[in-house]
Design an enzyme around this catalytic site. Structure first.
Site, short mmCIF file in Angstrom:
data_model
loop_
_atom_site.label_atom_id
_atom_site.label_comp_id
_atom_site.label_asym_id
_atom_site.label_seq_id
_atom_site.Cartn_x
_atom_site.Cartn_y
_atom_site.Cartn_z
N LYS A 1 0.88 -1.17 0.00
CA LYS A 1 0.00 0.00 0.00
C LYS A 1 0.91 1.22 0.00
CE LYS A 1 -1.83 2.92 2.25
NZ LYS A 1 -1.64 4.36 1.97
N GLU B 1 10.17 1.01 10.42
CA GLU B 1 11.23 1.99 10.24
C GLU B 1 10.57 3.35 10.32
OE1 GLU B 1 13.09 3.31 6.64
OE2 GLU B 1 13.37 4.67 8.32
N CYS C 1 14.15 10.30 6.54
CA CYS C 1 14.16 9.92 7.95
C CYS C 1 15.57 9.97 8.53
CB CYS C 1 13.57 8.52 8.12
SG CYS C 1 14.27 7.32 7.00
N GLU D 1 10.60 15.70 14.73
CA GLU D 1 10.98 15.51 13.33
C GLU D 1 10.23 16.51 12.45
OE1 GLU D 1 9.75 11.85 11.23
OE2 GLU D 1 11.83 11.72 10.55
P1 NDP Z 1 2.29 8.31 7.98
O1 NDP Z 1 3.15 7.56 8.92
O2 NDP Z 1 0.92 8.66 8.43
O3 NDP Z 1 2.15 7.50 6.59
C1 NDP Z 1 3.04 6.52 6.14
C2 NDP Z 1 2.26 5.42 5.44
O4 NDP Z 1 1.36 4.79 6.36
C3 NDP Z 1 1.36 5.92 4.30
O5 NDP Z 1 1.32 4.95 3.28
C4 NDP Z 1 0.02 6.05 5.00
O6 NDP Z 1 -1.05 6.08 4.13
C5 NDP Z 1 0.03 4.82 5.87
N1 NDP Z 1 -0.91 4.84 6.98
C6 NDP Z 1 -1.43 5.92 7.64
N2 NDP Z 1 -2.26 5.51 8.64
C7 NDP Z 1 -2.26 4.15 8.61
C8 NDP Z 1 -2.91 3.13 9.38
N3 NDP Z 1 -3.74 3.43 10.40
N4 NDP Z 1 -2.67 1.84 9.07
C9 NDP Z 1 -1.84 1.51 8.08
N5 NDP Z 1 -1.21 2.43 7.30
C10 NDP Z 1 -1.40 3.72 7.57
O7 NDP Z 1 3.11 9.57 7.54
P2 NDP Z 1 2.58 10.93 6.86
O8 NDP Z 1 2.60 10.75 5.41
O9 NDP Z 1 1.32 11.40 7.50
O10 NDP Z 1 3.76 11.91 7.30
C11 NDP Z 1 3.79 12.43 8.62
C12 NDP Z 1 5.20 12.50 9.14
O11 NDP Z 1 5.74 11.18 9.24
C13 NDP Z 1 6.19 13.22 8.24
O12 NDP Z 1 6.10 14.60 8.40
C14 NDP Z 1 7.49 12.66 8.74
O13 NDP Z 1 7.86 13.31 9.92
C15 NDP Z 1 7.14 11.21 9.06
N6 NDP Z 1 7.50 10.29 7.95
C16 NDP Z 1 8.59 9.50 8.11
C17 NDP Z 1 9.01 8.68 7.08
C18 NDP Z 1 10.23 7.82 7.21
O14 NDP Z 1 10.91 7.60 6.22
N7 NDP Z 1 10.52 7.28 8.38
C19 NDP Z 1 8.32 8.65 5.80
C20 NDP Z 1 7.14 9.47 5.75
C21 NDP Z 1 6.76 10.25 6.80
P3 NDP Z 1 -1.64 7.53 3.73
O15 NDP Z 1 -0.55 8.22 2.98
O16 NDP Z 1 -2.78 7.22 2.88
O17 NDP Z 1 -2.00 8.21 5.02
#
Ligand code: NDP
Length: 481
Positions: free
Chosen positions: A177, A252, A286, A383
């Site tokens: 997903k 991660e 990250c 972050e």
């Molecule tokens: P999220 O952690 O919300 O999203 C990451 C993934 O998880 C997306 O595919 C998202 O889908 C999915 N997701 C969200 N809610 C659920 C759930 N309940 N069950 C399963 N999957 C879920 O990150 P955001 O995109 O909202 O970003 C927010 C912050 O997270 C960023 O500002 C950054 O600080 C951090 N981040 C860290 C990353 C890393 O590499 N460690 C990568 C991305 C973000 P959907 O997009 O549809 O919500």
């Protein structure tokens, strides 16, 4: 308006609409236009994808075929990705404003992920332990089953490939997903898997929102492993959801990487990597070096060079070959988040050496360097995930290590010194999953990757991925009576 592209779900080797026909818009954050639509998956679509992956695992050829044959098919997929580098990179650039040169580099890294794990599963099949008792024990690594993978938007293709490649290489079937912000390149990858001749159900792509699409696959008891990259908050929800059916998780999560520059560092090298570490991909990494600690005796010299290098970065159209680092942030929602931290830093009395300019017109924030913030200020502790570096001075090695470790995150750290003993000593004392010495972002896929504290659970890479994506078994055999 020109006709919009469409990215459906890939289920059972067919690209399909959602059962209820729902779609969502896909934005280009640089032009701030909708350029595509994607299928918006519901719980029913998730059920279709899980059924497909489950059937392919329980009855299909993929987990049962020889390791060489599986490797050959994965290499075929990698060949196709290589051939279509321009097309795939274009999708990531349109989807999140990633500079095109960087997007091509991400495709190459993703290709390597597939090639590495295709060979790794063939070459690391198990171990034999001869026993004094006249037995020998050998380990076997059979596939775990159905893998649910949730990937983020900052490296849309690469983060997905980092999960899919080991999962399928070890004989599992997979449902990925992608983030709703960046569905395009992962869907394209699903199309290429069909073209490469993958059996139906081995790689399913489910588009849609975290809830209900993501949560429906993490919480389903037909799923055997859950691998997630994203925020720490969502990571905790994913872990709780997987716990309902006791599926092991690999998480991660976020980071607040420390970057320590000692007084004996090669300053030009440290400046070069400090820029890479916080401004590449507009800081949406990250692993970003978002907390920089510089020894007081070199502070002014370092900061003058760091500021000049940051201000020299061309910002703009991600398809312009001169734009290598930063431009628009990945979405309006994310732009607003980064801006709120920048405004917060102003209110909290931060001293801006450069940057801090948000242009709503383009959803971009100029490379920003701030010092003078308190150690409990939100922009220092949390972050930001943008091109914002918070700098502090230090006097002693002990103080630098203490500052670096004083965070709830622990994904990675960097240190710059020409003193060999100090390099090893400090690397050993830093609480982080990866420590880079005099460099940044270099990875060997055989090594463990992951973080401590709020940065995650588990490690992936080489044998660490093997342990997560398989059910290791011990077979004990008597060889002497
Ligand atoms: P999220 O952690 O919300 O999203 C990451 C993934 O998880 C997306 O595919 C998202 O889908 C999915 N997701 C969200 N809610 C659920 C759930 N309940 N069950 C399963 N999957 C879920 O990150 P955001 O995109 O909202 O970003 C927010 C912050 O997270 C960023 O500002 C950054 O600080 C951090 N981040 C860290 C990353 C890393 O590499 N460690 C990568 C991305 C973000 P959907 O997009 O549809 O919500």
């Amino acid at each position: 308006m020109s006709e919009l592209e469409f990215f459906g779900h890939i289920i059972d080797n067919e690209e399909v609409e959602s059962i209820d026909g729902k779609r969502f818009d896909v934005w280009n954050p640089y032009t701030r236009e909708v350029w595509a639509q994607a299928a918006e998956g519901s719980a029913q679509d998730a059920d279709r994808a899980i059924t497909s992956a489950r059937t392919a695992f329980d009855e299909g050829p993929w987990p049962r075929m020889g390791r060489n044959e599986r490797a050959k098919m994965i290499h075929k997929l990698a060949d196709l990705m290589e051939e279509r580098t321009t097309e795939i990179a274009t999708l990531d650039t349109k989807n999140m404003a990633k500079p095109f040169e960087q997007a091509k580099h991400d495709v190459a890294r993703s290709v390597w992920n597939f090639r590495f794990f295709a060979d790794h599963q063939r070459d690391h099949v198990g171990e034999v332990y001869p026993m004094d008792s006249g037995h020998h024990t050998y380990s076997e690594f059979g596939p775990a089953g159905v893998v649910a993978a949730i990937s983020p938007w900052n490296f849309p293709l690469m983060m997905a490939s980092w999960k899919i490649a080991p999962a399928i290489a070890w004989g599992n079937t997979c449902i990925i997903k992608p983030s709703e912000d960046t569905p395009s390149s992962v869907t394209y990858l699903g199309r290429l898997a069909v073209e490469a001749g993958f059996p139906p159900g081995v790689l399913n792509v489910l588009n849609g929102y975290g809830h209900p699409a993501g949560s429906s696959i993490t919480g389903d008891d037909r799923v055997d492993r859950v691998t997630f990259t994203g925020s720490s908050t969502t990571g905790k929800m994913v872990m709780a959801s997987a716990a309902t059916h006791l599926a092991p998780v690999s998480l991660e999560l976020g980071g607040k990487g420390a970057n320590i520059v000692f007084e004996d560092a090669d300053i030009d090298n440290a400046v070069y990597w400090a820029v890479e570490a916080i401004f590449r991909n507009a800081g949406q990494i990250c692993l970003a070096g978002s907390r920089l600690f510089v020894h007081s005796s070199i502070y002014d010299d370092f900061m003058a060079k760091f500021k000049a290098a940051a201000e020299a970065l061309p910002i703009g159209d991600p398809f312009d070959p001169n734009v290598k680092f930063a431009g628009a942030l990945a979405s309006k929602r994310h732009f607003e988040k980064v801006v709120s931290y920048v405004e917060g830093a102003k209110d909290l009395g931060g001293h801006f050496h450069t940057g801090g300019v948000a242009t709503d017109g383009s959803w971009s924030v100029t490379p920003t360097i701030i010092d003078g913030l308190a150690l409990d200020a939100a922009p220092y502790c949390e972050e930001i995930f943008g091109p914002v570096c918070i700098v502090n001075k230090f006097e002693t090695e002990e103080e630098a290590v203490h500052l670096a470790n004083d965070t709830r995150y622990g994904l990675n750290a960097m240190l710059f010194t020409e003193n060999l003993s100090r390099a090893h000593r400090v690397a050993s004392n830093l609480r982080a999953g990866t420590v880079w010495v005099n460099c940044f972002f270099i990875r060997d896929l055989r090594t463990p990757f992951g973080g401590v504290g709020d940065s995650g659970v588990g490690r992936e890479g080489g044998n660490f991925s093997r342990e997560f994506f398989t059910e290791p078994k011990a077979v004990v055999m008597q060889i002497r009576r």
